[in-house]
Scaffold this motif. Structure first.
Motif, mmCIF file in Angstrom:
data_model
loop_
_atom_site.group_PDB
_atom_site.id
_atom_site.type_symbol
_atom_site.label_atom_id
_atom_site.label_comp_id
_atom_site.label_asym_id
_atom_site.label_seq_id
_atom_site.Cartn_x
_atom_site.Cartn_y
_atom_site.Cartn_z
ATOM 1 N N VAL A 265 -14.735 2.447 91.591
ATOM 2 C CA VAL A 265 -15.093 2.643 93.001
ATOM 3 C C VAL A 265 -16.462 3.313 93.143
ATOM 4 O O VAL A 265 -16.827 3.797 94.211
ATOM 5 N N GLY A 266 -17.217 3.372 92.036
ATOM 6 C CA GLY A 266 -18.565 3.905 92.113
ATOM 7 C C GLY A 266 -18.632 5.410 92.238
ATOM 8 O O GLY A 266 -19.563 5.958 92.845
ATOM 9 N N ALA A 267 -17.660 6.114 91.652
ATOM 10 C CA ALA A 267 -17.608 7.566 91.768
ATOM 11 C C ALA A 267 -18.596 8.242 90.832
ATOM 12 O O ALA A 267 -19.059 7.662 89.843
ATOM 13 N N ARG A 268 -18.873 9.508 91.128
ATOM 14 C CA ARG A 268 -19.598 10.384 90.214
ATOM 15 C C ARG A 268 -18.568 11.128 89.375
ATOM 16 O O ARG A 268 -17.626 11.710 89.912
ATOM 17 N N ASN A 269 -18.751 11.080 88.072
ATOM 18 C CA ASN A 269 -17.795 11.679 87.146
ATOM 19 C C ASN A 269 -18.450 12.884 86.472
ATOM 20 O O ASN A 269 -19.425 12.721 85.729
ATOM 21 N N ILE A 270 -17.930 14.081 86.734
ATOM 22 C CA ILE A 270 -18.484 15.286 86.127
ATOM 23 C C ILE A 270 -17.705 15.590 84.854
ATOM 24 O O ILE A 270 -16.517 15.926 84.892
ATOM 25 N N LEU A 271 -18.379 15.442 83.713
ATOM 26 C CA LEU A 271 -17.740 15.624 82.420
ATOM 27 C C LEU A 271 -17.753 17.097 82.024
ATOM 28 O O LEU A 271 -18.802 17.742 82.039
ATOM 29 N N VAL A 272 -16.578 17.608 81.661
ATOM 30 C CA VAL A 272 -16.451 18.989 81.197
ATOM 31 C C VAL A 272 -16.071 18.929 79.724
ATOM 32 O O VAL A 272 -14.969 18.511 79.376
ATOM 33 N N ALA A 273 -16.995 19.332 78.858
ATOM 34 C CA ALA A 273 -16.771 19.192 77.416
ATOM 35 C C ALA A 273 -15.815 20.242 76.871
ATOM 36 O O ALA A 273 -15.059 19.969 75.941
ATOM 37 N N ASP A 274 -15.848 21.448 77.440
ATOM 38 C CA ASP A 274 -15.019 22.536 76.924
ATOM 39 C C ASP A 274 -14.388 23.313 78.074
ATOM 40 O O ASP A 274 -14.893 24.368 78.478
#
Length: 545
Positions: A265-274
């Motif tokens: 759906v064209g979202a922004r994905n905020i990746l949290v590594a830890d």
């Protein structure tokens, strides 16, 4: 085998069935989204933003390297052993385009666990986080791995981020940054892929022996994405969705929900590594304006215990989902006070891509169930003779639908045991339906404690004990007992400064539980053992573990 009675609880805008072939492959599904959203931010990692157009370009560069240098062809198994850094989505998109099979690997595996998984899957190429290379170095000579590509936190962005060193024993390896650079001068030929092709080997936890690879096809993931989206109704906006991805992408829940579904759906994905670094986690999300959040109970509880949780902007949060372990009512109540929304608990397994049931967003209360079976999913509860039980009675949860795996990789013996004669997958979980079709998980079949012939399920004991205001988290196991065969043993973590005693907690449990369910043994601990997903590991609490 069932009449799908739960569909009476669907609103008019949720279909009973979905089209499992709405897209010809996951690759086709994601390509359509990329074309429509090239200038939008797809992923944020360590403060860097990468657009859909850029991630498309990076995936082709990496695909070109894999294809031309590593000689990866359709059907080859490629291991990806990384936390939530940009290297993960780049690798996934590249691997899928080549028609190869991604083998998702926990970056915290031991050497023996990694060796088994690489050999079982027949892996010759691995993408691995630099910090995990010492584990690979220990066993690489005992595997068929020929190509090692080492990923660092800044790969795929313009950032020069610090990275753990690569183990010196891995002499022949390629850095991902270098592979991307080399791939930019090469062509990536996309394979002809359809829904019958295998996309993932998703290995189970191996709690009852060596882990097995669930064979998940493009069709399994296309179907589960369509099922999830149908259940969401009109919650999604194609214009402005932002999801927090703290659950590891190598787990199928985050991979299907956070990545594939929200990407679509064209979202922004905020990746949290830890996510265990709570200070940095809070800093990452406090001004993100996120609309969706996924996690396990311990993750939610840890966030809400942080002194700076009040600084987090929840104004746009419209969806919070939980799975992997039971969400406690107290946790959901606290989250609702902060965000205005309860946590929607769902249920599924690696073998089912993963979602089978979920509490849909139109249910605004906390149900203490895992919700309704999703569209095109049939669930039946069976007794010990494989006979369906009545509504309200407990039985093993068995499921059939387009999201259920093809079978375990190279394990015909296990496949015979995993399915009923008429094709239902045996989950090994015990559940009970209410009259509306909501499913409650009683516990794992093999986690059951037998006290003087009575069945005791740890989930129930843990949930009751967790209601005490001085309790942070709990775990329950069966302990040997000369009189009753097994006795209930409860482990609990107390809030700071609490003076709660074992007897007082036992009395609290006695108010709700039958006598044989009341913990006979109680042990207070500073911390419970957890997987890196945050799931409490009961097996690590057993004697001799």
């Amino acid at each position: 085998m069932t009449d799908s009675f739960w569909r009476q609880s669907y609103p008019d805008n949720v279909p009973a069935e979905i089209d499992p072939n709405a897209h010809s492959s996951v690759t086709a599904l994601l390509a359509k989204t990329i074309d429509a959203n090239r200038d939008k931010v797809a992923f944020s990692s360590f403060g860097a933003n990468v657009t859909y157009g850029r991630i498309d370009q990076l995936a082709d560069q990496f695909g070109a390297y894999l294809q031309n240098v590593a000689k990866v062809t359709k059907g080859d198994r490629i291991a990806v052993m990384a936390p939530n850094i940009l290297a993960f989505p780049i690798s996934f998109l590249a691997i899928a385009r080549l028609g190869a099979v991604q083998v998702n690997v926990n970056p915290l595996y031991t050497a023996s666990e990694l060796k088994h998984q690489l050999n079982d899957a027949g892996v010759e190429t691995i993408v691995i986080f630099a910090g995990s290379t010492p584990i690979l170095a220990e066993i690489i000579d005992e595997t068929s791995v020929k190509t090692v590509i080492v990923a660092a936190p800044g790969d795929g962005s313009e950032q020069a981020l610090p990275s753990p060193p690569v183990d010196a024993r891995l002499e022949n390896h390629e850095n991902m940054a270098s592979a991307l650079e080399k791939g930019a001068a090469l062509n990536c030929t996309h394979a002809d892929v359809n829904n019958d092709d295998v996309l993932f080997l998703q290995y189970t936890g191996g709690t009852t022996g060596l882990s097995k690879g669930a064979t998940l096809t493009h069709g399994n993931l296309v179907a589960n994405t369509e099922q999830f989206m149908a259940m969401m109704g009109d919650v999604f906006s194609n214009d402005d969705e932002t999801i927090i991805t703290a659950l590891p992408l190598y787990h199928i829940f985050a991979l299907m929900v956070n990545f594939i579904s929200y990407f679509s759906v064209g979202a922004r994905n905020i990746l949290v590594a830890d996510p265990r670094n709570m200070d940095a986690f809070i800093e990452t999300i406090k001004d993100a304006g996120f609309t969706a959040f996924t996690g396990v109970n311990t993750l939610y509880a840890g966030l809400m215990a942080h002194p700076k949780i009040g600084e987090v902007d929840f104004s746009r949060c419209k969806l919070a989902m939980g799975g992997g372990a039971p969400i406690y009512r107290t946790t959901s109540d606290q989250w609702e006070q902060l965000s205005g929304r309860h946590i929607l608990e769902g249920y599924g397994l690696s073998e089912t891509s993963p979602v089978l049931t979920m509490n849909p967003p139109w249910l605004r209360e906390f149900t203490e169930t895992v919700g309704l079976p999703i569209p095109s999913t049939d669930i039946v509860l069976l007794d010990g003779d494989d006979k369906p039980v009545a509504i309200g009675d407990e039985g093993e949860i068995c499921a059939r639908g387009p999201q259920v795996m093809r079978g375990y990789w190279n394990r015909d013996d296990a496949n015979k045991e995993a399915f009923t004669e008429d094709g239902y997958f045996r989950t090994g979980d015990i559940g009970v339906f209410d009259n509306e079709g909501k499913l409650k998980i009683v516990d794992r079949k093999k986690a059951m404690i037998l006290v003087s012939g009575f069945n005791v399920y740890p989930n129930e004991i843990e949930a009751v004990a967790a209601r005490h205001p001085d309790i942070v988290e709990t775990a329950c196991i069966g302990a040997p007992d000369k009189k009753t065969g097994e006795a209930v043993k409860l482990f609990a973590v107390l809030k700071s400064g609490s003076r709660l005693t074992e007897d007082a907690l036992r009395d609290f449990c006695r108010e709700t539980l039958a006598g044989y369910k009341v913990p006979k043994q109680i042990e207070f601990m500073d911390e419970l053992p957890k997987s890196n997903v945050g799931k409490i590991l009961r097996r690590a609490l057993k004697p001799g573990a």
